[in-house]
Design a protein around this motif. Structure first.
Motif, PDB file in Angstrom:
ATOM      1  N   LEU A  82      -4.815   4.676   2.281  1.00 40.11           N
ATOM      2  CA  LEU A  82      -4.992   4.759   3.737  1.00 40.11           C
ATOM      3  C   LEU A  82      -6.081   3.807   4.221  1.00 40.11           C
ATOM      4  CD1 LEU A  82      -4.723   8.636   4.156  1.00 40.11           C
ATOM      5  CD2 LEU A  82      -3.025   6.917   4.803  1.00 40.11           C
ATOM      6  N   VAL A  83      -7.187   3.751   3.488  1.00 41.95           N
ATOM      7  CA  VAL A  83      -8.276   2.833   3.851  1.00 41.95           C
ATOM      8  C   VAL A  83      -7.790   1.386   3.749  1.00 41.95           C
ATOM      9  CG1 VAL A  83     -10.559   1.986   3.133  1.00 41.95           C
ATOM     10  CG2 VAL A  83     -10.104   4.444   3.214  1.00 41.95           C
ATOM     11  N   VAL A  96       0.832  -1.199   0.000  1.00 40.99           N
ATOM     12  CA  VAL A  96       0.000   0.000   0.000  1.00 40.99           C
ATOM     13  C   VAL A  96       0.873   1.257   0.000  1.00 40.99           C
ATOM     14  CG1 VAL A  96      -1.622   1.313   1.419  1.00 40.99           C
ATOM     15  CG2 VAL A  96      -2.006  -1.104   1.014  1.00 40.99           C
ATOM     16  N   ALA A  97       1.963   1.237   0.754  1.00 41.55           N
ATOM     17  CA  ALA A  97       2.869   2.390   0.790  1.00 41.55           C
ATOM     18  C   ALA A  97       3.462   2.660  -0.592  1.00 41.55           C
ATOM     19  CB  ALA A  97       3.972   2.166   1.818  1.00 41.55           C
ATOM     20  N   ALA A  98       3.847   1.602  -1.309  1.00 41.53           N
ATOM     21  CA  ALA A  98       4.411   1.776  -2.647  1.00 41.53           C
ATOM     22  C   ALA A  98       3.379   2.376  -3.593  1.00 41.53           C
ATOM     23  CB  ALA A  98       4.913   0.439  -3.191  1.00 41.53           C
ATOM     24  N   ALA A 138      -6.083  -3.756   6.033  1.00 39.01           N
ATOM     25  CA  ALA A 138      -5.065  -4.802   6.019  1.00 39.01           C
ATOM     26  C   ALA A 138      -4.453  -5.026   7.391  1.00 39.01           C
ATOM     27  CB  ALA A 138      -3.978  -4.441   5.015  1.00 39.01           C
ATOM     28  N   VAL A 139      -4.280  -3.974   8.166  1.00 35.13           N
ATOM     29  CA  VAL A 139      -3.722  -4.126   9.511  1.00 35.13           C
ATOM     30  C   VAL A 139      -4.685  -4.921  10.378  1.00 35.13           C
ATOM     31  CG1 VAL A 139      -3.144  -2.862  11.613  1.00 35.13           C
ATOM     32  CG2 VAL A 139      -2.202  -2.127   9.423  1.00 35.13           C
ATOM     33  N   ARG A 143      -8.728  -5.986  -3.242  1.00 34.79           N
ATOM     34  CA  ARG A 143      -9.514  -5.314  -4.287  1.00 34.79           C
ATOM     35  C   ARG A 143      -9.218  -3.815  -4.334  1.00 34.79           C
ATOM     36  NH1 ARG A 143     -14.024  -8.729  -2.085  1.00 34.79           N
ATOM     37  NH2 ARG A 143     -13.957 -10.575  -3.388  1.00 34.79           N
ATOM     38  N   PHE A 144      -9.097  -3.190  -3.169  1.00 32.19           N
ATOM     39  CA  PHE A 144      -8.744  -1.772  -3.133  1.00 32.19           C
ATOM     40  C   PHE A 144      -7.361  -1.542  -3.735  1.00 32.19           C
ATOM     41  CE2 PHE A 144     -11.612  -0.115   0.569  1.00 32.19           C
ATOM     42  CZ  PHE A 144     -12.712  -0.252  -0.243  1.00 32.19           C
TER      43      PHE A 144
END
Length: 139
Positions: free
Chosen positions: A104-105, A70-72, A110-111, A121-122
């Motif tokens: 962010l969502v 997600v960060a990438a 994921a956490v 999917r996001f």
């Protein structure tokens, strides 16, 4: 990351005069490629462990892997949204902002649940938004 980053150089090199792409094009491509690689590997971590595969996503594990992925993808959205030499349009600004918000969502989901299909999917939506913006700003 190097291979994905180098990928967009080829179309630029094929143009008359062989211009180089702006610096942010290979950076965004590398981030998208890295995020896609991690996203692709995460669903198979258990099966890969049985066969001895030990790449970076496997070493990170599912929870940290999703966060790195997600960060990438969020970083790609930020670079696209702030890239110099790009005249921002309402579409590119909205798509980049949507990519960051979705990141962010997705990280939050994921956490809480690393194996969530919703997070995956996001992630696909973020990647598609980033690719569409990249194509829109480089044409």
């Amino acid at each position: 990351m190097l291979a994905f980053g180098a990928l967009p150089v080829a179309p630029y090199a094929a143009l008359p005069g062989q211009p180089w792409p702006p610096w942010w094009v290979p950076v965004v491509s590398a981030l998208l490629g890295f995020g896609a690689h991690v996203a692709n590997a995460l669903p198979d971590l258990r099966d890969d462990a049985k066969t001895g595969v030990r790449g970076l996503p496997h070493r990170l594990g599912p929870q940290a892997g999703v966060i790195v992925m997600v960060a990438a993808l969020a970083a790609a959205s930020v670079v696209l949204g702030t890239a110099p030499q790009v005249t921002p349009t309402a579409f590119t600004a909205a798509a980049s902002s949507a990519g960051i918000v979705l990141a962010l969502v997705t990280a939050t989901i994921a956490v809480r649940s690393p194996h969530s299909p919703t997070a995956f999917r996001f992630t696909v939506v973020i990647a598609v938004l980033d690719v569409v913006v990249l194509l829109a700003v480089t044409n």
